[in-house]
Motif scaffolding. Structure first.
Motif, mmCIF file in Angstrom:
data_model
loop_
_atom_site.group_PDB
_atom_site.id
_atom_site.type_symbol
_atom_site.label_atom_id
_atom_site.label_comp_id
_atom_site.label_asym_id
_atom_site.label_seq_id
_atom_site.Cartn_x
_atom_site.Cartn_y
_atom_site.Cartn_z
ATOM 1 N N LEU A 4 44.183 41.424 35.934
ATOM 2 C CA LEU A 4 43.062 40.681 36.444
ATOM 3 C C LEU A 4 41.788 41.658 37.012
ATOM 4 O O LEU A 4 41.902 42.488 37.360
ATOM 5 N N ILE A 6 38.361 40.946 39.220
ATOM 6 C CA ILE A 6 37.920 40.215 40.111
ATOM 7 C C ILE A 6 36.248 40.464 40.224
ATOM 8 O O ILE A 6 36.101 41.613 40.611
ATOM 9 N N ILE A 98 38.280 36.650 37.566
ATOM 10 C CA ILE A 98 37.978 35.618 38.676
ATOM 11 C C ILE A 98 36.782 35.753 39.097
ATOM 12 O O ILE A 98 36.497 37.178 39.635
ATOM 13 N N SER A 99 35.791 34.786 39.313
ATOM 14 C CA SER A 99 34.522 35.152 40.306
ATOM 15 C C SER A 99 34.627 34.522 41.399
ATOM 16 O O SER A 99 35.299 33.418 41.515
ATOM 17 N N ILE A 100 33.927 35.241 42.425
ATOM 18 C CA ILE A 100 34.056 34.900 43.896
ATOM 19 C C ILE A 100 32.731 35.367 44.555
ATOM 20 O O ILE A 100 32.454 36.632 44.219
ATOM 21 N N ILE A 111 44.429 32.930 44.932
ATOM 22 C CA ILE A 111 44.266 33.682 43.600
ATOM 23 C C ILE A 111 45.591 33.691 42.919
ATOM 24 O O ILE A 111 45.635 33.736 41.746
ATOM 25 N N MET A 114 46.071 30.644 40.969
ATOM 26 C CA MET A 114 44.925 30.670 39.942
ATOM 27 C C MET A 114 45.859 31.514 38.780
ATOM 28 O O MET A 114 45.991 31.132 37.563
ATOM 29 N N TYR A 118 47.238 30.165 35.084
ATOM 30 C CA TYR A 118 46.598 31.003 33.660
ATOM 31 C C TYR A 118 47.799 31.385 32.735
ATOM 32 O O TYR A 118 47.954 31.209 31.670
ATOM 33 N N TYR A 126 39.770 26.253 37.870
ATOM 34 C CA TYR A 126 38.763 26.215 38.873
ATOM 35 C C TYR A 126 39.240 25.988 40.235
ATOM 36 O O TYR A 126 40.312 25.301 40.740
ATOM 37 N N TYR A 164 33.540 29.737 42.055
ATOM 38 C CA TYR A 164 35.077 30.249 42.300
ATOM 39 C C TYR A 164 36.063 29.914 41.329
ATOM 40 O O TYR A 164 36.363 28.609 41.327
ATOM 41 N N ARG A 165 36.232 30.741 40.166
ATOM 42 C CA ARG A 165 37.129 30.278 39.097
ATOM 43 C C ARG A 165 37.714 31.469 38.374
ATOM 44 O O ARG A 165 37.386 32.447 38.349
ATOM 45 N N LEU A 166 38.922 31.138 37.724
ATOM 46 C CA LEU A 166 39.537 32.017 36.744
ATOM 47 C C LEU A 166 39.127 31.733 35.398
ATOM 48 O O LEU A 166 39.303 30.400 35.008
#
Length: 321
Positions: A4, A6, A98-100, A111, A114, A118, A126, A164-166
């Protein structure tokens, strides 16, 4: 296990950076220890031309914590471009990203959920706000109106979802194929397709949080800069048209009152109303068409969306000009 990444875009975040780093680092170590994510997972901070000590803090974090990586953009390019720079950078380096935002108003405790979604087959997960109690009434009203209006206009968006999503590797690879300069990542991710799902959380409060040119040359220089890099003059014309249309409504009331009280001569009312209303509609129409032409103008230039000045962490001492 899932490797992962981030991605955290940062712009003048010195007031919250240490707390953000501590919370994300603690979470990542916990997920690694429990074998939820792979040992080589990482945090990527993208410095979007900050004018404070944000980049110094990122460099220090990368020197002290093997989880951390950093990208320094050559200048401020805006949140969406900075986020895209991070996503482009990690698309071949992890299984999912993941964007945050750096203020961590989005709940990092989802998270883990999420990642599980996945691993169950979702390429995009989302983060959706289940409530916005920490927002002011004005902020909440305008945000909700935005989602409703864009949906009404035919834009496919996830309601109450920001950035905020993966995104899995396949989704990241597809996103890289979208080459437009007028970025709206919330809309682009919806266009990608693939299996997707949502996780829900309550939004939290934010933790914390200036010549040698003569006048004529300065004016010419400013005009060239604005018209070359911005469509705001065209947008101004659009809003001017809207303003005049609103004014014509008040003028209509005045003209009617003048007519009924006998303050006018025959024909004056219809002429004045026509001038006000049609003038406003014309400006509105020209402005709207100009807005689209302006966006085409930006697209056809094909200028780079960002330039990476320095990478730290995984790629220490690498520099890109």
């Amino acid at each position: 296990m899932t490797q992962l990444g981030i991605v955290i875009p940062c712009y003048n975040e010195e007031a919250v950076f240490k707390d953000t780093l501590a919370q994300l680092s603690e979470l990542m170590h916990d997920l690694i220890d429990r074998k939820i994510i792979a040992q080589n997972s990482f945090l990527l901070f993208v410095n979007d031309g900050s004018s404070d000590t944000t980049w110094d803090l990122i460099e220090a974090a990368c020197a002290n914590d093997p989880l951390c990586r950093g990208i320094k953009l050559a200048r401020n390019v805006g949140h969406q471009n900075a986020l895209l720079a991070g996503l482009h950078h990690v698309k071949d380096q992890c299984d999912a990203a993941i964007s945050i935002d750096a203020d961590l108003q989005d709940d990092i405790n989802v998270i883990e959920e999420m990642v599980r979604k996945y691993e169950e087959g979702c390429e995009i997960v989302y983060g959706v706000r289940s409530e916005r109690k920490t927002d002011t009434f004005f902020k909440r009203f305008t945000a909700q109106s935005f989602y409703k209006f864009t949906r009404f206009m035919g834009v496919k968006l996830i309601y109450n979802h920001a950035d905020y999503r993966l995104m899995g590797k396949r989704a990241l690879q597809e996103l890289a194929k979208y080459d437009e300069r007028n970025l709206f990542l919330r809309g682009l991710t919806s266009l990608i397709g693939f299996k997707s799902d949502c996780v829900y959380y309550a939004r939290k409060e934010r933790m914390a949080g200036e010549s040698k040119y003569p006048l004529k040359k300065m004016i010419s220089f400013a005009f060239d800069g604005i018209t070359s890099f911005s469509v705001k003059p065209i947008t101004f014309v659009l809003f001017l048209g809207l303003f005049i249309v609103v004014c014509s409504c008040f003028a209509f009331i005045y003209i009617l009152a003048s007519y009924f009280f006998g303050w006018t001569i025959p024909g004056w009312s219809s002429i004045m109303l026509s001038i006000w209303f049609l003038g406003g509609v014309q400006l509105l129409s020209i402005g709207l068409i100009g807005e689209y032409i302006g966006k085409i103008y930006v697209e056809v230039k094909r200028r780079p969306r960002y330039a990476i000045e320095k990478l730290v962490g995984e790629h220490d001492d690498a520099n890109i000009s």
